[in-house]
Design a protein around this motif. Structure first.
Motif, PDB file in Angstrom:
ATOM      1  N   VAL A  14       0.974  -1.041   0.056  1.00  0.00           N
ATOM      2  CA  VAL A  14      -0.109  -0.141   0.092  1.00  0.00           C
ATOM      3  C   VAL A  14       0.736   1.289  -0.025  1.00  0.00           C
ATOM      4  N   LEU A  15       2.000   1.324   0.766  1.00  0.00           N
ATOM      5  CA  LEU A  15       2.943   2.517   0.851  1.00  0.00           C
ATOM      6  C   LEU A  15       3.377   2.628  -0.406  1.00  0.00           C
ATOM      7  N   ARG A  16       3.864   1.622  -0.873  1.00  0.00           N
ATOM      8  CA  ARG A  16       4.729   1.765  -2.307  1.00  0.00           C
ATOM      9  C   ARG A  16       3.664   2.135  -3.627  1.00  0.00           C
ATOM     10  N   ASP A  17       2.421   1.648  -3.424  1.00  0.00           N
ATOM     11  CA  ASP A  17       1.484   2.021  -4.606  1.00  0.00           C
ATOM     12  C   ASP A  17       0.815   3.330  -4.248  1.00  0.00           C
ATOM     13  N   VAL A  18       0.196   3.772  -3.157  1.00  0.00           N
ATOM     14  CA  VAL A  18      -0.169   4.846  -2.853  1.00  0.00           C
ATOM     15  C   VAL A  18       0.716   6.161  -3.078  1.00  0.00           C
ATOM     16  N   LEU A  19       1.824   5.939  -2.438  1.00  0.00           N
ATOM     17  CA  LEU A  19       2.936   6.966  -2.381  1.00  0.00           C
ATOM     18  C   LEU A  19       3.752   7.093  -3.476  1.00  0.00           C
ATOM     19  N   GLY A  20       3.827   5.959  -4.513  1.00  0.00           N
ATOM     20  CA  GLY A  20       4.435   6.130  -5.505  1.00  0.00           C
ATOM     21  C   GLY A  20       6.028   5.893  -5.526  1.00  0.00           C
ATOM     22  N   ILE A  21       6.531   5.185  -4.388  1.00  0.00           N
ATOM     23  CA  ILE A  21       7.866   4.969  -4.117  1.00  0.00           C
ATOM     24  C   ILE A  21       8.315   3.747  -4.367  1.00  0.00           C
ATOM     25  N   THR A  33      11.209   2.899  11.264  1.00  0.00           N
ATOM     26  CA  THR A  33      10.995   4.087  10.131  1.00  0.00           C
ATOM     27  C   THR A  33      10.167   4.857  10.333  1.00  0.00           C
ATOM     28  N   GLU A  34      10.366   6.299  10.743  1.00  0.00           N
ATOM     29  CA  GLU A  34       9.421   7.462  10.590  1.00  0.00           C
ATOM     30  C   GLU A  34       8.524   7.453   9.310  1.00  0.00           C
ATOM     31  N   LEU A  35       7.221   7.581   9.443  1.00  0.00           N
ATOM     32  CA  LEU A  35       6.617   8.011   8.426  1.00  0.00           C
ATOM     33  C   LEU A  35       5.974   9.391   8.163  1.00  0.00           C
ATOM     34  N   PHE A  36       4.834   9.959   8.840  1.00  0.00           N
ATOM     35  CA  PHE A  36       4.230  10.926   8.619  1.00  0.00           C
ATOM     36  C   PHE A  36       5.210  12.046   9.280  1.00  0.00           C
ATOM     37  N   GLY A  37       5.218  12.946   8.570  1.00  0.00           N
ATOM     38  CA  GLY A  37       6.192  14.097   8.820  1.00  0.00           C
ATOM     39  C   GLY A  37       7.672  13.899   8.393  1.00  0.00           C
ATOM     40  N   SER A  38       7.863  12.731   8.056  1.00  0.00           N
ATOM     41  CA  SER A  38       9.245  12.202   7.502  1.00  0.00           C
ATOM     42  C   SER A  38       9.426  11.787   6.054  1.00  0.00           C
ATOM     43  N   LEU A  39       8.421  11.188   5.590  1.00  0.00           N
ATOM     44  CA  LEU A  39       8.481  10.819   4.150  1.00  0.00           C
ATOM     45  C   LEU A  39       7.414  11.936   3.403  1.00  0.00           C
ATOM     46  N   PRO A  40       8.395  12.476   2.730  1.00  0.00           N
ATOM     47  CA  PRO A  40       7.558  13.907   1.921  1.00  0.00           C
ATOM     48  C   PRO A  40       6.309  13.245   1.377  1.00  0.00           C
ATOM     49  N   GLU A  41       6.258  12.234   0.540  1.00  0.00           N
ATOM     50  CA  GLU A  41       5.184  11.609  -0.006  1.00  0.00           C
ATOM     51  C   GLU A  41       4.034  11.424   0.625  1.00  0.00           C
ATOM     52  N   LEU A  42       4.282  11.203   1.956  1.00  0.00           N
ATOM     53  CA  LEU A  42       3.098  11.063   3.247  1.00  0.00           C
ATOM     54  C   LEU A  42       2.480  12.089   3.501  1.00  0.00           C
ATOM     55  N   ASP A  43       1.929  13.082   2.669  1.00  0.00           N
ATOM     56  CA  ASP A  43       1.097  14.230   3.471  1.00  0.00           C
ATOM     57  C   ASP A  43      -0.307  14.033   3.697  1.00  0.00           C
ATOM     58  N   MET A  45      -3.067  14.730   2.453  1.00  0.00           N
ATOM     59  CA  MET A  45      -3.801  14.345   1.349  1.00  0.00           C
ATOM     60  C   MET A  45      -3.658  12.721   1.108  1.00  0.00           C
ATOM     61  N   ALA A  46      -2.357  12.254   1.220  1.00  0.00           N
ATOM     62  CA  ALA A  46      -2.048  10.823   0.815  1.00  0.00           C
ATOM     63  C   ALA A  46      -2.574  10.115   1.923  1.00  0.00           C
ATOM     64  N   VAL A  47      -2.772  10.495   3.166  1.00  0.00           N
ATOM     65  CA  VAL A  47      -3.314   9.669   4.450  1.00  0.00           C
ATOM     66  C   VAL A  47      -4.647   8.897   4.057  1.00  0.00           C
ATOM     67  N   ALA A  48      -5.755   9.884   3.374  1.00  0.00           N
ATOM     68  CA  ALA A  48      -6.894   9.207   2.911  1.00  0.00           C
ATOM     69  C   ALA A  48      -6.851   8.214   2.036  1.00  0.00           C
ATOM     70  N   GLY A  49      -5.947   8.540   1.204  1.00  0.00           N
ATOM     71  CA  GLY A  49      -5.508   7.247   0.003  1.00  0.00           C
ATOM     72  C   GLY A  49      -5.080   5.930   0.587  1.00  0.00           C
ATOM     73  N   LEU A  50      -4.317   6.328   1.521  1.00  0.00           N
ATOM     74  CA  LEU A  50      -3.529   5.409   2.225  1.00  0.00           C
ATOM     75  C   LEU A  50      -4.217   4.348   2.992  1.00  0.00           C
ATOM     76  N   LEU A  51      -5.379   4.994   3.726  1.00  0.00           N
ATOM     77  CA  LEU A  51      -6.140   4.160   4.833  1.00  0.00           C
ATOM     78  C   LEU A  51      -7.286   3.533   3.936  1.00  0.00           C
ATOM     79  N   THR A  52      -7.682   4.327   2.750  1.00  0.00           N
ATOM     80  CA  THR A  52      -8.954   3.637   2.005  1.00  0.00           C
ATOM     81  C   THR A  52      -8.153   2.339   1.405  1.00  0.00           C
ATOM     82  N   GLU A  53      -6.928   2.456   0.848  1.00  0.00           N
ATOM     83  CA  GLU A  53      -6.220   1.223   0.232  1.00  0.00           C
ATOM     84  C   GLU A  53      -5.999   0.112   1.275  1.00  0.00           C
ATOM     85  N   MET A  54      -5.760   0.614   2.424  1.00  0.00           N
ATOM     86  CA  MET A  54      -5.461  -0.718   3.748  1.00  0.00           C
ATOM     87  C   MET A  54      -7.004  -1.189   3.829  1.00  0.00           C
ATOM     88  N   GLU A  55      -7.870  -0.335   3.946  1.00  0.00           N
ATOM     89  CA  GLU A  55      -9.175  -1.113   4.223  1.00  0.00           C
ATOM     90  C   GLU A  55      -9.521  -1.982   3.181  1.00  0.00           C
TER      91      GLU A  55
END
Length: 88
Positions: A14-21, A33-43, A45-55
């Motif tokens: 999910v992280l790979r696909d949603v964040l495009g890393i 590994t720190e995520l929110f606040g440390s990965l520029p891709e995880l802003d 706006m990306a959190v909603a997509g990440l959570l939806t895809e995890m669901e």
């Protein structure tokens, strides 16, 4: 990563696909590994997509009340959160 749980593998995907890393970048994530606040891709706006895809991929429901900075702080925290939802 061969010993990774199904949930951990899904969260990595999910992280790979949603964040495009890259897969190699995601494969290097460990529990600290720190995520929110440390990965520029995880802003925010990306959190909603990440959570939806995890669901969708894990067959879970994530309530708004579940979402906080702690669950997104590290890769380990996100995996622990997802694992707790799968078991619930």
């Amino acid at each position: 990563m061969s010993g990774a749980s199904k949930v951990e593998r899904v969260v990595r995907g999910v992280l790979r696909d949603v964040l495009g890393i890259s897969q190699s970048r995601v494969d290097a994530f460990d529990v600290d590994t720190e995520l929110f606040g440390s990965l520029p891709e995880l802003d925010s706006m990306a959190v909603a997509g990440l959570l939806t895809e995890m669901e969708d991929r894990l067959g879970i429901v994530i309530d708004d009340d579940d979402v906080d900075g702690d669950m997104l702080a590290t890769f380990g925290a996100l995996c622990d959160f997802a694992e707790s939802k799968v078991r619930a």
